[in-house]
Design a protein around this motif. Sequence first.
Motif, PDB file in Angstrom:
ATOM      1  N   LEU A 124       0.824  -1.212   0.000  1.00 37.94           N
ATOM      2  CA  LEU A 124       0.000   0.000   0.000  1.00 37.94           C
ATOM      3  C   LEU A 124       0.857   1.261   0.000  1.00 37.94           C
ATOM      4  N   ASP A 125       1.950   1.242   0.741  1.00 44.24           N
ATOM      5  CA  ASP A 125       2.862   2.382   0.751  1.00 44.24           C
ATOM      6  C   ASP A 125       3.478   2.610  -0.626  1.00 44.24           C
ATOM      7  N   ARG A 126       3.825   1.541  -1.321  1.00 44.96           N
ATOM      8  CA  ARG A 126       4.398   1.662  -2.674  1.00 44.96           C
ATOM      9  C   ARG A 126       3.370   2.246  -3.642  1.00 44.96           C
ATOM     10  N   VAL A 127       2.121   1.799  -3.549  1.00 44.02           N
ATOM     11  CA  VAL A 127       1.070   2.327  -4.417  1.00 44.02           C
ATOM     12  C   VAL A 127       0.840   3.805  -4.106  1.00 44.02           C
ATOM     13  N   HIS A 128       0.782   4.138  -2.824  1.00 43.05           N
ATOM     14  CA  HIS A 128       0.595   5.534  -2.427  1.00 43.05           C
ATOM     15  C   HIS A 128       1.753   6.395  -2.946  1.00 43.05           C
ATOM     16  N   ASP A 129       2.949   5.896  -2.829  1.00 44.77           N
ATOM     17  CA  ASP A 129       4.123   6.610  -3.325  1.00 44.77           C
ATOM     18  C   ASP A 129       4.022   6.828  -4.840  1.00 44.77           C
ATOM     19  N   ALA A 130       3.606   5.808  -5.568  1.00 48.56           N
ATOM     20  CA  ALA A 130       3.464   5.929  -7.023  1.00 48.56           C
ATOM     21  C   ALA A 130       2.404   6.958  -7.384  1.00 48.56           C
ATOM     22  N   LEU A 131       1.299   6.975  -6.645  1.00 55.85           N
ATOM     23  CA  LEU A 131       0.245   7.958  -6.904  1.00 55.85           C
ATOM     24  C   LEU A 131       0.705   9.373  -6.574  1.00 55.85           C
ATOM     25  N   THR A 132       1.509   9.514  -5.534  1.00 50.55           N
ATOM     26  CA  THR A 132       2.049  10.824  -5.172  1.00 50.55           C
ATOM     27  C   THR A 132       2.977  11.342  -6.265  1.00 50.55           C
ATOM     28  N   VAL A 133       3.828  10.468  -6.783  1.00 45.80           N
ATOM     29  CA  VAL A 133       4.715  10.850  -7.882  1.00 45.80           C
ATOM     30  C   VAL A 133       3.889  11.264  -9.096  1.00 45.80           C
ATOM     31  N   LEU A 134       2.845  10.504  -9.383  1.00 44.44           N
ATOM     32  CA  LEU A 134       1.975  10.827 -10.517  1.00 44.44           C
ATOM     33  C   LEU A 134       1.350  12.208 -10.342  1.00 44.44           C
ATOM     34  N   LYS A 135       0.828  12.476  -9.168  1.00 46.97           N
ATOM     35  CA  LYS A 135       0.151  13.750  -8.899  1.00 46.97           C
ATOM     36  C   LYS A 135       1.114  14.933  -9.013  1.00 46.97           C
ATOM     37  N   GLN A 136       2.370  14.720  -8.660  1.00 52.70           N
ATOM     38  CA  GLN A 136       3.360  15.803  -8.682  1.00 52.70           C
ATOM     39  C   GLN A 136       4.071  15.935 -10.024  1.00 52.70           C
ATOM     40  N   LYS A 137       3.689  15.119 -10.995  1.00 52.06           N
ATOM     41  CA  LYS A 137       4.317  15.185 -12.311  1.00 52.06           C
ATOM     42  C   LYS A 137       4.082  16.572 -12.910  1.00 52.06           C
ATOM     43  N   PRO A 138       5.140  17.215 -13.360  1.00 52.33           N
ATOM     44  CA  PRO A 138       4.971  18.553 -13.952  1.00 52.33           C
ATOM     45  C   PRO A 138       4.064  18.510 -15.182  1.00 52.33           C
ATOM     46  N   GLY A 139       3.301  19.539 -15.340  1.00 45.81           N
ATOM     47  CA  GLY A 139       2.416  19.634 -16.503  1.00 45.81           C
ATOM     48  C   GLY A 139       1.013  19.142 -16.203  1.00 45.81           C
ATOM     49  N   ASN A 140       0.788  17.865 -16.424  1.00 48.45           N
ATOM     50  CA  ASN A 140      -0.566  17.332 -16.308  1.00 48.45           C
ATOM     51  C   ASN A 140      -0.732  16.307 -15.181  1.00 48.45           C
ATOM     52  N   GLY A 141       0.100  16.373 -14.178  1.00 45.54           N
ATOM     53  CA  GLY A 141       0.052  15.399 -13.081  1.00 45.54           C
ATOM     54  C   GLY A 141      -1.287  15.347 -12.360  1.00 45.54           C
ATOM     55  N   GLU A 142      -1.854  16.504 -12.092  1.00 44.38           N
ATOM     56  CA  GLU A 142      -3.157  16.541 -11.399  1.00 44.38           C
ATOM     57  C   GLU A 142      -4.234  15.841 -12.231  1.00 44.38           C
ATOM     58  N   LYS A 190      -4.615   8.049 -19.976  1.00 44.92           N
ATOM     59  CA  LYS A 190      -4.667   6.833 -19.162  1.00 44.92           C
ATOM     60  C   LYS A 190      -3.395   6.008 -19.366  1.00 44.92           C
ATOM     61  N   SER A 191      -2.975   5.881 -20.602  1.00 43.33           N
ATOM     62  CA  SER A 191      -1.756   5.138 -20.906  1.00 43.33           C
ATOM     63  C   SER A 191      -0.540   5.806 -20.255  1.00 43.33           C
ATOM     64  N   GLU A 192      -0.482   7.116 -20.329  1.00 44.12           N
ATOM     65  CA  GLU A 192       0.624   7.862 -19.720  1.00 44.12           C
ATOM     66  C   GLU A 192       0.630   7.684 -18.201  1.00 44.12           C
ATOM     67  N   ALA A 193      -0.532   7.785 -17.587  1.00 49.60           N
ATOM     68  CA  ALA A 193      -0.635   7.643 -16.130  1.00 49.60           C
ATOM     69  C   ALA A 193      -0.214   6.253 -15.678  1.00 49.60           C
ATOM     70  N   LEU A 194      -0.679   5.235 -16.378  1.00 51.70           N
ATOM     71  CA  LEU A 194      -0.322   3.867 -16.009  1.00 51.70           C
ATOM     72  C   LEU A 194       1.167   3.608 -16.223  1.00 51.70           C
ATOM     73  N   ALA A 195       1.753   4.234 -17.217  1.00 48.65           N
ATOM     74  CA  ALA A 195       3.197   4.082 -17.448  1.00 48.65           C
ATOM     75  C   ALA A 195       3.989   4.693 -16.292  1.00 48.65           C
ATOM     76  N   VAL A 196       3.585   5.877 -15.844  1.00 50.02           N
ATOM     77  CA  VAL A 196       4.274   6.531 -14.723  1.00 50.02           C
ATOM     78  C   VAL A 196       4.156   5.676 -13.465  1.00 50.02           C
ATOM     79  N   ILE A 197       2.959   5.192 -13.194  1.00 49.59           N
ATOM     80  CA  ILE A 197       2.738   4.369 -11.998  1.00 49.59           C
ATOM     81  C   ILE A 197       3.540   3.072 -12.076  1.00 49.59           C
ATOM     82  N   SER A 198       3.501   2.405 -13.215  1.00 49.67           N
ATOM     83  CA  SER A 198       4.200   1.124 -13.311  1.00 49.67           C
ATOM     84  C   SER A 198       5.712   1.293 -13.205  1.00 49.67           C
ATOM     85  N   ILE A 199       6.244   2.366 -13.774  1.00 50.67           N
ATOM     86  CA  ILE A 199       7.690   2.617 -13.627  1.00 50.67           C
ATOM     87  C   ILE A 199       8.030   2.809 -12.161  1.00 50.67           C
ATOM     88  N   ARG A 200       7.211   3.565 -11.468  1.00 51.25           N
ATOM     89  CA  ARG A 200       7.460   3.822 -10.046  1.00 51.25           C
ATOM     90  C   ARG A 200       7.328   2.542  -9.210  1.00 51.25           C
TER      91      ARG A 200
END
Length: 106
Positions: free
Chosen positions: A20-38, A74-84
């Motif tokens: 759960l901590d890893r998933v939360h961390d990945a979502l936090t990274v996604l949200k803070q992504k410059p540009g369209n993270g939100e 969606k593809s971009e978001a899942l790529a960021v999460i999976s990399i993290r």
Amino acid sequence: MENRRMEDRLRAMGKTRYLLDRVHDALTVLKQKPGNGELLYKLIYEAYIDPEERTALELIDRMKVSTRTYYRLKSEALAVISIRLWSSPSRDIDDWIEILTLLEDL
């Protein structure tokens, strides 16, 4: 025998917490992504986390984007999460495999 069960249960809870901590961390990274993270975070949240189930068409309408843009985001978001998620140190890989195996058994 009872202590062994308790230890196994605590170990399983610790691994679940780690996941759960890893998933939360990945979502936090996604949200803070410059540009369209939100926007990416909102898409993932509403598609997978929010308890209210929505179809892709409902999400497209709700986000006011085209179908093509929705699937691109969606593809971009899942790529960021999976990399993290999969960029964990090698010593953690064994734990991940064990956790995934346990989840498949549920």
